[in-house]
Design a protein around this motif. Structure first.
Motif, PDB file in Angstrom:
ATOM      1  N   LYS A 135       0.929  -1.156  -0.096  1.00 34.00           N
ATOM      2  CA  LYS A 135       0.178   0.118   0.054  1.00 34.00           C
ATOM      3  C   LYS A 135       0.669   1.190  -0.098  1.00 34.00           C
ATOM      4  CE  LYS A 135      -3.985   1.948   2.532  1.00 34.00           C
ATOM      5  NZ  LYS A 135      -4.393   2.875   1.687  1.00 34.00           N
ATOM      6  N   GLU A 136       2.026   1.367   0.685  1.00 38.60           N
ATOM      7  CA  GLU A 136       2.965   2.589   0.820  1.00 38.60           C
ATOM      8  C   GLU A 136       3.409   2.783  -0.617  1.00 38.60           C
ATOM      9  OE1 GLU A 136       3.953  -0.345   2.835  1.00 38.60           O
ATOM     10  OE2 GLU A 136       2.138   0.027   4.063  1.00 38.60           O
ATOM     11  N   ASP A 137       3.740   1.487  -1.333  1.00 39.43           N
ATOM     12  CA  ASP A 137       4.376   1.696  -2.310  1.00 39.43           C
ATOM     13  C   ASP A 137       3.460   2.513  -3.509  1.00 39.43           C
ATOM     14  OD1 ASP A 137       6.817   0.714  -1.383  1.00 39.43           O
ATOM     15  OD2 ASP A 137       6.518  -1.269  -1.841  1.00 39.43           O
ATOM     16  N   GLN A 138       2.170   1.736  -3.538  1.00 40.86           N
ATOM     17  CA  GLN A 138       1.154   2.300  -4.385  1.00 40.86           C
ATOM     18  C   GLN A 138       0.723   3.874  -4.272  1.00 40.86           C
ATOM     19  OE1 GLN A 138      -2.509   0.202  -3.807  1.00 40.86           O
ATOM     20  NE2 GLN A 138      -1.719  -2.012  -3.941  1.00 40.86           N
ATOM     21  N   GLU A 139       0.877   4.067  -3.000  1.00 42.38           N
ATOM     22  CA  GLU A 139       0.655   5.626  -2.563  1.00 42.38           C
ATOM     23  C   GLU A 139       1.674   6.592  -3.239  1.00 42.38           C
ATOM     24  OE1 GLU A 139       0.388   5.498   1.690  1.00 42.38           O
ATOM     25  OE2 GLU A 139      -2.021   4.679   1.437  1.00 42.38           O
ATOM     26  N   LYS A 140       2.901   6.059  -3.534  1.00 42.60           N
ATOM     27  CA  LYS A 140       3.956   6.903  -4.151  1.00 42.60           C
ATOM     28  C   LYS A 140       3.819   6.574  -5.633  1.00 42.60           C
ATOM     29  CE  LYS A 140       7.127   6.212  -0.447  1.00 42.60           C
ATOM     30  NZ  LYS A 140       8.434   5.610  -0.055  1.00 42.60           N
ATOM     31  N   MET A 141       3.651   5.264  -6.246  1.00 38.77           N
ATOM     32  CA  MET A 141       3.655   5.285  -7.647  1.00 38.77           C
ATOM     33  C   MET A 141       2.563   5.634  -8.430  1.00 38.77           C
ATOM     34  SD  MET A 141       4.334   1.438  -9.339  1.00 38.77           S
ATOM     35  CE  MET A 141       4.413   1.321 -11.389  1.00 38.77           C
ATOM     36  N   PHE A 142       1.238   5.289  -7.735  1.00 40.47           N
ATOM     37  CA  PHE A 142       0.291   5.680  -8.541  1.00 40.47           C
ATOM     38  C   PHE A 142      -0.199   6.871  -8.885  1.00 40.47           C
ATOM     39  CE2 PHE A 142      -1.840   1.169  -7.566  1.00 40.47           C
ATOM     40  CZ  PHE A 142      -1.117   0.642  -8.670  1.00 40.47           C
ATOM     41  N   PRO A 143      -0.088   7.903  -7.863  1.00 40.75           N
ATOM     42  CA  PRO A 143      -0.117   9.411  -8.237  1.00 40.75           C
ATOM     43  C   PRO A 143       0.951   9.756  -8.906  1.00 40.75           C
ATOM     44  CG  PRO A 143      -0.317   8.846  -5.723  1.00 40.75           C
ATOM     45  CD  PRO A 143       0.046   7.568  -6.574  1.00 40.75           C
ATOM     46  N   LEU A 144       2.156   9.519  -8.948  1.00 43.72           N
ATOM     47  CA  LEU A 144       3.237   9.661  -9.728  1.00 43.72           C
ATOM     48  C   LEU A 144       2.831   9.335 -11.294  1.00 43.72           C
ATOM     49  CD1 LEU A 144       6.159  11.227 -10.416  1.00 43.72           C
ATOM     50  CD2 LEU A 144       7.065   8.761  -9.798  1.00 43.72           C
ATOM     51  N   GLN A 145       2.646   8.193 -11.417  1.00 44.42           N
ATOM     52  CA  GLN A 145       2.134   7.676 -12.961  1.00 44.42           C
ATOM     53  C   GLN A 145       0.956   8.619 -13.526  1.00 44.42           C
ATOM     54  OE1 GLN A 145       1.817   3.210 -13.214  1.00 44.42           O
ATOM     55  NE2 GLN A 145      -0.276   3.726 -12.886  1.00 44.42           N
ATOM     56  N   LYS A 146      -0.003   9.001 -12.797  1.00 45.89           N
ATOM     57  CA  LYS A 146      -1.092   9.872 -13.169  1.00 45.89           C
ATOM     58  C   LYS A 146      -0.402  11.286 -13.417  1.00 45.89           C
ATOM     59  CE  LYS A 146      -5.542  11.370 -11.800  1.00 45.89           C
ATOM     60  NZ  LYS A 146      -6.717  11.202 -11.182  1.00 45.89           N
ATOM     61  N   GLU A 147       0.365  11.707 -12.668  1.00 53.12           N
ATOM     62  CA  GLU A 147       0.889  12.834 -12.705  1.00 53.12           C
ATOM     63  C   GLU A 147       1.667  13.219 -14.249  1.00 53.12           C
ATOM     64  OE1 GLU A 147       4.032  15.067 -10.070  1.00 53.12           O
ATOM     65  OE2 GLU A 147       2.585  14.162  -8.953  1.00 53.12           O
ATOM     66  N   ILE A 148       2.288  12.133 -14.280  1.00 54.15           N
ATOM     67  CA  ILE A 148       3.182  12.114 -15.709  1.00 54.15           C
ATOM     68  C   ILE A 148       2.275  11.992 -16.871  1.00 54.15           C
ATOM     69  CG2 ILE A 148       4.788  10.628 -16.896  1.00 54.15           C
ATOM     70  CD1 ILE A 148       6.199  10.016 -14.430  1.00 54.15           C
ATOM     71  N   MET A 149       1.272  11.044 -16.736  1.00 53.79           N
ATOM     72  CA  MET A 149       0.436  10.937 -17.942  1.00 53.79           C
ATOM     73  C   MET A 149      -0.359  12.205 -18.037  1.00 53.79           C
ATOM     74  SD  MET A 149       0.545   7.783 -19.208  1.00 53.79           S
ATOM     75  CE  MET A 149      -0.887   7.461 -19.858  1.00 53.79           C
ATOM     76  N   ASN A 150      -0.801  13.009 -17.014  1.00 53.61           N
ATOM     77  CA  ASN A 150      -1.540  14.033 -17.277  1.00 53.61           C
ATOM     78  C   ASN A 150      -0.888  15.244 -17.838  1.00 53.61           C
ATOM     79  OD1 ASN A 150      -4.113  12.926 -16.097  1.00 53.61           O
ATOM     80  ND2 ASN A 150      -3.810  13.681 -14.379  1.00 53.61           N
ATOM     81  N   ALA A 151       0.435  15.340 -17.213  1.00 58.90           N
ATOM     82  CA  ALA A 151       1.263  16.369 -17.677  1.00 58.90           C
ATOM     83  C   ALA A 151       1.809  16.259 -19.203  1.00 58.90           C
ATOM     84  CB  ALA A 151       2.473  16.370 -16.910  1.00 58.90           C
ATOM     85  N   TYR A 152       1.760  15.067 -19.811  1.00 60.87           N
ATOM     86  CA  TYR A 152       2.141  14.538 -20.797  1.00 60.87           C
ATOM     87  C   TYR A 152       1.073  14.921 -21.877  1.00 60.87           C
ATOM     88  CZ  TYR A 152       3.525  12.079 -25.142  1.00 60.87           C
ATOM     89  OH  TYR A 152       3.988  11.926 -26.427  1.00 60.87           O
ATOM     90  N   GLY A 153      -0.416  14.703 -21.232  1.00 60.76           N
ATOM     91  CA  GLY A 153      -1.333  15.082 -22.177  1.00 60.76           C
ATOM     92  C   GLY A 153      -2.143  13.883 -22.517  1.00 60.76           C
ATOM     93  N   LEU A 154      -1.850  12.740 -21.840  1.00 60.00           N
ATOM     94  CA  LEU A 154      -2.592  11.413 -22.065  1.00 60.00           C
ATOM     95  C   LEU A 154      -3.526  11.335 -20.945  1.00 60.00           C
ATOM     96  CD1 LEU A 154       0.000   9.063 -23.712  1.00 60.00           C
ATOM     97  CD2 LEU A 154      -2.149  10.037 -24.953  1.00 60.00           C
ATOM     98  N   LYS A 155      -4.627  12.064 -20.498  1.00 56.45           N
ATOM     99  CA  LYS A 155      -5.358  11.996 -19.440  1.00 56.45           C
ATOM    100  C   LYS A 155      -6.396  11.220 -19.641  1.00 56.45           C
ATOM    101  CE  LYS A 155      -4.734  16.790 -18.306  1.00 56.45           C
ATOM    102  NZ  LYS A 155      -5.205  18.099 -17.951  1.00 56.45           N
ATOM    103  N   ARG A 156      -6.968  10.475 -18.671  1.00 54.60           N
ATOM    104  CA  ARG A 156      -7.981   9.341 -18.793  1.00 54.60           C
ATOM    105  C   ARG A 156      -9.327   9.882 -18.996  1.00 54.60           C
ATOM    106  NH1 ARG A 156      -9.256   4.264 -15.373  1.00 54.60           N
ATOM    107  NH2 ARG A 156      -9.820   3.125 -17.074  1.00 54.60           N
TER     108      ARG A 156
END
Length: 156
Positions: A135-156
């Motif tokens: 869970k602790e790892d998820q709390e770091k990885m998933f928001p960062l993953q979403k941040e990168i995707m959104n900043a790149y322009g591939l929002k969900r």
């Protein structure tokens, strides 16, 4: 970053190969990786990734992405520090099933390109030490993953 792409399918659209390079370059800059960092991405069909998954992970089915991080290797190479500085960091290899990209894009109701970009970023983060097993790892990885995707322009 030095990004090498290999298309074992011989079917992939050149624009998607460009997307892989662009999004990984973007993600590398986002994480402030050295511009000499090396990574490879191989696109393949389910049958090939199934065999790799079975052989290296003991999982007898195809998967969407497999990450082989160089720094996960058990063999530590001892090298002169000056020499080590001259060698670009190779963070590892990503293997992506184009069949799974298409299946998951359809299932999730978004574009093939968005799914391909997501799997690239997801695997890339694994190569850089991120995980989601705890869970602790998820709390770091998933928001960062979403941040990168959104900043790149591939929002969900």
């Amino acid at each position: 970053m030095d990004i090498q792409t290999f298309d074992h399918t011989k079917e992939e659209n050149p624009k998607n190969l460009e997307l892989i390079t662009d999004i990984l370059e973007f993600a590398g800059n986002y994480l402030h990786l050295d511009e000499e960092t090396e990574i490879s991405v191989t696109l393949m069909h389910n049958d090939e990734i199934h065999q790799i998954n079975k052989e290296y992970r003991n999982v007898d089915r195809p998967t969407d992405v497999i990450s082989f991080a160089i720094n996960d290797a058990d063999d530590d190479i001892i090298m002169d520090p000056e020499m080590a500085e001259e060698i670009p960091a190779n963070i590892g290899d990503l293997m992506i099933s184009v069949d799974k990209v298409a299946e998951q894009a359809e299932f999730l109701g978004h574009s093939y390109e968005r799914e391909l970009g997501f799997l690239c970023v997801h695997g890339f983060l694994h190569l850089n030490g991120y995980d989601h097993m705890e869970k602790e790892d998820q709390e770091k990885m998933f928001p960062l993953q979403k941040e990168i995707m959104n900043a790149y322009g591939l929002k969900r």
